[in-house]
Design an enzyme around this catalytic site. Structure first.
Site, PDB file in Angstrom:
ATOM      1  N   ASP A  97       0.799  -1.143  -0.070  1.00 14.90           N
ATOM      2  CA  ASP A  97      -0.136  -0.011  -0.111  1.00 14.90           C
ATOM      3  C   ASP A  97       0.723   1.276   0.051  1.00 14.90           C
ATOM      4  OD1 ASP A  97       0.996  -0.117   2.511  1.00 14.90           O
ATOM      5  OD2 ASP A  97      -0.899  -0.747   3.581  1.00 14.90           O
ATOM      6  N   GLU A 119      -0.778  -9.051  -1.326  1.00 14.41           N
ATOM      7  CA  GLU A 119      -1.304  -8.484  -0.058  1.00 14.41           C
ATOM      8  C   GLU A 119      -2.639  -7.559  -0.419  1.00 14.41           C
ATOM      9  OE1 GLU A 119       0.109  -5.330   2.771  1.00 14.41           O
ATOM     10  OE2 GLU A 119       1.406  -7.427   3.588  1.00 14.41           O
ATOM     11  N   GLU A 133      -1.703   5.196   3.170  1.00 12.13           N
ATOM     12  CA  GLU A 133      -1.877   3.790   2.720  1.00 12.13           C
ATOM     13  C   GLU A 133      -3.072   3.328   2.181  1.00 12.13           C
ATOM     14  OE1 GLU A 133      -0.124   4.966   5.399  1.00 12.13           O
ATOM     15  OE2 GLU A 133       1.962   4.507   4.868  1.00 12.13           O
ATOM     16  N   HIS A 206       7.394   4.521  12.362  1.00 13.86           N
ATOM     17  CA  HIS A 206       7.551   5.263  11.270  1.00 13.86           C
ATOM     18  C   HIS A 206       6.227   5.826  10.764  1.00 13.86           C
ATOM     19  CE1 HIS A 206       5.628   2.568   8.135  1.00 13.86           C
ATOM     20  NE2 HIS A 206       6.137   1.756   8.909  1.00 13.86           N
ATOM     21  N   ARG A 208       3.033   8.039   9.201  1.00 12.98           N
ATOM     22  CA  ARG A 208       2.815   9.338   8.780  1.00 12.98           C
ATOM     23  C   ARG A 208       1.823   9.922  10.086  1.00 12.98           C
ATOM     24  NH1 ARG A 208       5.441   8.938   4.343  1.00 12.98           N
ATOM     25  NH2 ARG A 208       5.977  10.604   3.145  1.00 12.98           N
ATOM     26  N   HIS A 239      13.728   4.464  12.155  1.00 14.96           N
ATOM     27  CA  HIS A 239      13.464   4.791  10.561  1.00 14.96           C
ATOM     28  C   HIS A 239      14.146   6.232  10.112  1.00 14.96           C
ATOM     29  CE1 HIS A 239      10.989   5.075   7.255  1.00 14.96           C
ATOM     30  NE2 HIS A 239      10.723   4.148   7.402  1.00 14.96           N
TER      31      HIS A 239
HETATM   32  C1  UD1 Z   1       7.125   4.471   3.244  1.00 18.37           C
HETATM   33  C2  UD1 Z   1       5.466   4.238   2.979  1.00 18.37           C
HETATM   34  C3  UD1 Z   1       4.714   3.397   3.980  1.00 18.37           C
HETATM   35  C4  UD1 Z   1       5.772   2.287   4.534  1.00 18.37           C
HETATM   36  C5  UD1 Z   1       7.199   2.733   4.730  1.00 18.37           C
HETATM   37  C6  UD1 Z   1       7.772   1.354   5.396  1.00 18.37           C
HETATM   38  C7  UD1 Z   1       4.329   6.003   1.336  1.00 18.37           C
HETATM   39  C8  UD1 Z   1       3.913   7.027   1.427  1.00 18.37           C
HETATM   40  N1  UD1 Z   1       4.970   5.507   2.566  1.00 18.37           N
HETATM   41  O1  UD1 Z   1       6.973   5.461   4.492  1.00 18.37           O
HETATM   42  O2  UD1 Z   1       3.761   3.057   3.515  1.00 18.37           O
HETATM   43  O3  UD1 Z   1       4.873   1.678   5.634  1.00 18.37           O
HETATM   44  O4  UD1 Z   1       7.534   3.257   3.708  1.00 18.37           O
HETATM   45  O5  UD1 Z   1       9.104   1.547   5.861  1.00 18.37           O
HETATM   46  O6  UD1 Z   1       4.447   4.847   0.476  1.00 18.37           O
HETATM   47  N2  UD1 Z   1      14.774   7.309   3.685  1.00 18.37           N
HETATM   48  C9  UD1 Z   1      15.696   7.216   3.717  1.00 18.37           C
HETATM   49  N3  UD1 Z   1      16.353   6.001   3.435  1.00 18.37           N
HETATM   50  C10 UD1 Z   1      15.650   5.127   3.114  1.00 18.37           C
HETATM   51  C11 UD1 Z   1      14.192   5.312   3.084  1.00 18.37           C
HETATM   52  C12 UD1 Z   1      13.684   6.536   3.611  1.00 18.37           C
HETATM   53  O7  UD1 Z   1      16.872   8.411   3.825  1.00 18.37           O
HETATM   54  O8  UD1 Z   1      16.178   4.029   2.686  1.00 18.37           O
HETATM   55  C13 UD1 Z   1      14.050   8.931   4.278  1.00 18.37           C
HETATM   56  C14 UD1 Z   1      14.278   9.710   3.208  1.00 18.37           C
HETATM   57  O9  UD1 Z   1      14.656  11.156   3.816  1.00 18.37           O
HETATM   58  C15 UD1 Z   1      12.889   9.761   2.708  1.00 18.37           C
HETATM   59  C16 UD1 Z   1      11.988   9.426   3.708  1.00 18.37           C
HETATM   60  O10 UD1 Z   1      12.746   8.660   4.375  1.00 18.37           O
HETATM   61  O11 UD1 Z   1      12.392  11.009   1.847  1.00 18.37           O
HETATM   62  C17 UD1 Z   1      10.542   9.368   3.713  1.00 18.37           C
HETATM   63  O12 UD1 Z   1      10.625   7.996   2.779  1.00 18.37           O
HETATM   64  P1  UD1 Z   1       8.825   7.674   2.146  1.00 18.37           P
HETATM   65  O13 UD1 Z   1       9.269   6.409   1.372  1.00 18.37           O
HETATM   66  O14 UD1 Z   1       8.404   8.674   1.556  1.00 18.37           O
HETATM   67  O15 UD1 Z   1       8.009   7.501   3.590  1.00 18.37           O
HETATM   68  P2  UD1 Z   1       8.193   6.266   4.623  1.00 18.37           P
HETATM   69  O16 UD1 Z   1       8.014   7.186   5.837  1.00 18.37           O
HETATM   70  O17 UD1 Z   1       9.524   5.701   4.519  1.00 18.37           O
HETATM   71  N1  UDP Z   2      12.487  -4.396   9.496  1.00 17.64           N
HETATM   72  C1  UDP Z   2      13.968  -4.493   9.133  1.00 17.64           C
HETATM   73  N2  UDP Z   2      14.829  -3.832   9.996  1.00 17.64           N
HETATM   74  C2  UDP Z   2      14.346  -2.911  10.824  1.00 17.64           C
HETATM   75  C3  UDP Z   2      12.855  -2.662  11.092  1.00 17.64           C
HETATM   76  C4  UDP Z   2      12.077  -3.340  10.465  1.00 17.64           C
HETATM   77  O1  UDP Z   2      14.383  -5.540   8.477  1.00 17.64           O
HETATM   78  O2  UDP Z   2      15.349  -2.147  11.430  1.00 17.64           O
HETATM   79  C5  UDP Z   2      11.564  -5.109   8.926  1.00 17.64           C
HETATM   80  C6  UDP Z   2      10.644  -5.876   9.588  1.00 17.64           C
HETATM   81  O3  UDP Z   2      11.018  -7.480  10.027  1.00 17.64           O
HETATM   82  C7  UDP Z   2       9.318  -5.989   8.739  1.00 17.64           C
HETATM   83  C8  UDP Z   2       9.451  -4.809   7.815  1.00 17.64           C
HETATM   84  O4  UDP Z   2      10.885  -4.456   8.082  1.00 17.64           O
HETATM   85  O5  UDP Z   2       9.345  -7.276   7.714  1.00 17.64           O
HETATM   86  C9  UDP Z   2       8.568  -3.794   8.082  1.00 17.64           C
HETATM   87  O6  UDP Z   2       8.826  -2.620   7.540  1.00 17.64           O
HETATM   88  P1  UDP Z   2       8.309  -1.108   7.920  1.00 17.64           P
HETATM   89  O7  UDP Z   2       8.040  -1.274   9.343  1.00 17.64           O
HETATM   90  O8  UDP Z   2       9.186  -0.112   7.449  1.00 17.64           O
HETATM   91  O9  UDP Z   2       6.982  -1.001   6.911  1.00 17.64           O
HETATM   92  P2  UDP Z   2       5.496  -1.572   7.246  1.00 17.64           P
HETATM   93  O10 UDP Z   2       5.423  -3.016   7.168  1.00 17.64           O
HETATM   94  O11 UDP Z   2       5.019  -0.774   8.247  1.00 17.64           O
HETATM   95  O12 UDP Z   2       5.192  -1.127   5.754  1.00 17.64           O
END
Ligand code: UD1
Ligand code: UDP
Length: 368
Positions: A97, A119, A133, A206, A208, A239
């Site tokens: 999502d 999923e 999401e 993490h 929003r 995160h």
């Molecule tokens: C995103 C997804 C969320 C998911 C989550 C899993 C959307 C809108 N959100 O949220 O549904 O549950 O991922 O973790 O699709 N960043 C880094 N390095 C990384 C990843 C992220 O620096 O490897 C930082 C960057 O500044 C980036 C910010 O995190 O701009 C936000 O990333 P984004 O994918 O927009 O949102 P998440 O909060 O990670």
């Molecule tokens: N996870 C990981 N390292 C971490 C935290 C989480 O590998 O430091 C894994 C966790 O086991 C799960 C997935 O990341 O499989 C969940 O990701 P996240 O919480 O970022 O996203 P969501 O599932 O909420 O979309």
């Protein structure tokens, strides 16, 4: 002629949940599998793909620091357009999502490409929780040809929205495929009894909708728990979203019982779940994995699209209220009988064969 299937991954959880699907489909002689990475997450997606030995055929390298939903969506739609125009795949698969998934579904629609949603059917019924999401997955469902629902209740949600039953396949969640595979690689002793006499609470956060004041309440509750439980340590892989990271380090960075660290690779994170006494998390994936590892989770959200473990009584929704988090965590720390009731090792989300069911469905459908 082989059927060309593009598997898209963007974020950490998509990479974890698509890895078993990609690996399984690659065993099929009729399928030409290509991996498209949007890299909505750069470092965290790479961590997972490396672990599972997957090298993307294309990488859109989308991520920007602190990206907005609009800029992310605009870039994704524009880049995906070019890829689908050039590749003309027979099918595209994406999981979950995220904004990557919603954009992939929409782009497939524009190009008349059949889209398979892994999923499918998770719902809270509230478009603001989780944000964005819930709307992302509603859009993906409206546009998908194959709906790979993890559970019966996800299927029921789809039926209520008018999706034909013949298009819904209950598969289990591919995260359990990934988890079981990972546990096999590095078996750990059951660790609910910490021999050092100290207990570890694992934390992730993490979402929003929790940014700002709700996240600060979570941090205050964590501080309260360590101050009142000298035998408890917190492990919190933070995160990298700046809205989370900056606050977490500001509020929790100084306490000797709290260890903040970079996101853990999947294998050490699974080990950390195994070693944890208790998990506090707003993650979707962790809610699915922890019950299979017999670890109680207090979910830092007011609602969940994963009701099965709550109904089983192995996961509890506590929201982001300070008093509720502290009360529920303290009860699990103080009452061994209550702890044993919750840490039962129930796995309502799958049996490790979800990817197999997805591969069989695609074969039947694409070769018929
Ligand atoms: C995103 C997804 C969320 C998911 C989550 C899993 C959307 C809108 N959100 O949220 O549904 O549950 O991922 O973790 O699709 N960043 C880094 N390095 C990384 C990843 C992220 O620096 O490897 C930082 C960057 O500044 C980036 C910010 O995190 O701009 C936000 O990333 P984004 O994918 O927009 O949102 P998440 O909060 O990670
Ligand atoms: N996870 C990981 N390292 C971490 C935290 C989480 O590998 O430091 C894994 C966790 O086991 C799960 C997935 O990341 O499989 C969940 O990701 P996240 O919480 O970022 O996203 P969501 O599932 O909420 O979309």
């Amino acid at each position: 002629m082989k059927k060309k299937i593009i598997c898209v991954v963007g974020t950490r959880p998509e990479a974890i949940k698509m890895a078993p699907v990609i690996q399984r489909l690659r065993q099929e002689s009729w399928a030409d599998i290509q991996v498209l990475a949007t890299a909505q997450h750069r470092q965290m997606m790479d961590q997972v793909l490396t672990l599972f030995g997957i090298t993307p055929d294309r990488d859109l390298n989308i991520m920007q620091p602190n990206q907005t939903l609009s800029s992310l969506t605009a870039k994704l739609i524009s880049e995906l357009d070019t890829v689908f125009q050039q590749e003309r795949p027979d099918a595209v698969l994406a999981q979950g999502d995220t904004t990557t998934v919603m954009s992939v579904a929409l782009s497939c629609f524009y190009h008349h490409i059949p889209f398979g949603h892994v999923e499918a059917g998770l719902r809270t019924g509230d478009i603001w929780n989780p944000f964005p999401e819930e709307m992302n997955r509603v859009v993906a469902s409206r546009l998908a040809k194959w709906h790979f629902a993890p559970t019966g209740s996800a299927k029921a949600n789809l039926l209520r929205e008018g999706i034909p039953e013949s298009d819904i396949i209950v598969t289990g969640n591919t995260v359990i495929d990934a988890l079981l595979d990972t546990v096999k690689k590095n078996p750990q002793p059951p660790a609910d009894q910490d021999t050092s006499g100290r207990r570890m609470i694992l934390v992730t956060s993490h979402r929003r909708e929790n940014f700002g004041q709700p996240f600060e309440e979570i941090c205050r509750a964590i501080l309260h728990l360590v101050r009142h439980n000298p035998d408890v340590d917190i492990l919190y892989p933070v995160h990298p979203n700046p809205n989370v990271k900056d606050k977490a380090y500001e509020l929790l960075g100084q306490h000797p019982q709290i260890r903040l660290c970079e996101p853990l690779e999947y294998l050490p994170f699974v080990n950390a779940m195994q070693q944890a006494y208790l998990i506090l998390s707003d993650s979707g994936g962790v809610q699915e994995e922890a019950p299979a590892l017999a670890k109680p989770v207090l979910v830092l959200r007011s609602e969940t699209e994963r009701p099965e473990a709550v109904t089983e009584g192995v996961v509890k929704l506590v929201g982001t209220d300070f008093d509720t988090i502290v009360r529920e965590a303290q009860q699990l720390l103080d009452d061994p009988q209550y702890y044993r009731q919750i840490a039962r090792g129930v796995s309502p989300y799958g049996d490790g064969l979800a990817s197999d069911r997805i591969a069989r469905t695609l074969k039947n459908s694409l070769l018929s």
